[in-house]
Design an enzyme around this catalytic site. Sequence first.
Site, PDB file in Angstrom:
ATOM      1  CE  LYS A 124      32.583 -38.380  -0.330  1.00  0.00           C
ATOM      2  NZ  LYS A 124      32.172 -37.270   0.578  1.00  0.00           N
ATOM      3  CE  LYS A 159      32.760 -42.267  -2.206  1.00  0.00           C
ATOM      4  NZ  LYS A 159      32.535 -42.950  -0.904  1.00  0.00           N
ATOM      5  NE  ARG A 232      21.237 -41.523  -1.899  1.00  0.00           N
ATOM      6  CZ  ARG A 232      20.625 -40.359  -2.081  1.00  0.00           C
ATOM      7  NH1 ARG A 232      21.334 -39.255  -2.167  1.00  0.00           N
ATOM      8  NH2 ARG A 232      19.314 -40.312  -2.184  1.00  0.00           N
TER       9      ARG A 232
END
Length: 313
Positions: A124, A159, A232
């Site tokens: 990420k 997230k 998603r």
Amino acid sequence: MDFLFITDPLESFKVSKDSTLAMMRAAQSAGHHLWFAQNRNILWRDETVVADCQALAIKPSGNSWFDLGKTESRTLKDFSAVLMRTDPPFDIEYLNTTWLLSAAVRQGAKVFNDPSAIRDHSEKLSITEFPDLIPPTLVTRELSAVMEFHKEHRDIVIKPLDGMGGMGVFRVGPDGLNLASIVETLGEGGSRTLMIQRFLPEIVQGDKRVLLIGGEVVPFALARIPQGSEIRGNLAAGGMGVAMPLSTQELGIAQKLALLLNQRGLFLVGLDLIGGFLTEINVTSPTCFVEITEQSGFHVAQFWLDALEKALK
């Protein structure tokens, strides 16, 4: 050549679409010898890093898709290549394995992806190195910072930093409904860092997985398209995978990163792109080999094997 695959239990593989299995099949078809171990089977013993591993043979058909030999203890540097293909979570035991693999590299083992490079590239957070390629992004543990970000951008996605397959991804729209509750729950009361990004409406066209292998770009992406009311696109979250050629913009982003990441020891990388924005750089166990191959005719696993053989030379 002897290839050691460090993977999750073989019984957990989704045989119809597992990328690691596609790699194994390609390598075996080319005459290479396969070996299997799990993270727990990597040990420091007698001043070296070894694997308590088993010879692996892929069967063409039948109830079971593999045969395993008896357990043998082999030094990692004696393998032609060691392939780290364990799924997240990127927890302390995953880190412990990478540290052992780094010791094996110092002893002469060839590990793909390089374990130090994996540690240096959070799937990420690594996107923050390329701010010109990413959507508006916030990384924080503070609810107040998230609320300010939402006030500015109105429609956001939240997230966790250690999720996979779309796990724990939430969208908060202009009404801000449940914003504080989501942040408190995902962030465990401020003890875990979160990533927040402006919602990208282009997600309806797919969260595109672009594969980089050996510094080269696979010319087809897999657009993972959300279904129904889902935001998603991840296949694990029910998204539909559609292979398509890379756009000029997507190819430009991929080419910008491919050689750089490969030089750092990241032989296989999966970029995630939404609407031309870079959202993740996957380095642990990138997937989508089978879906791209079946729909486009471009044999990703063979492309991977050719690049690996070239790297080993």
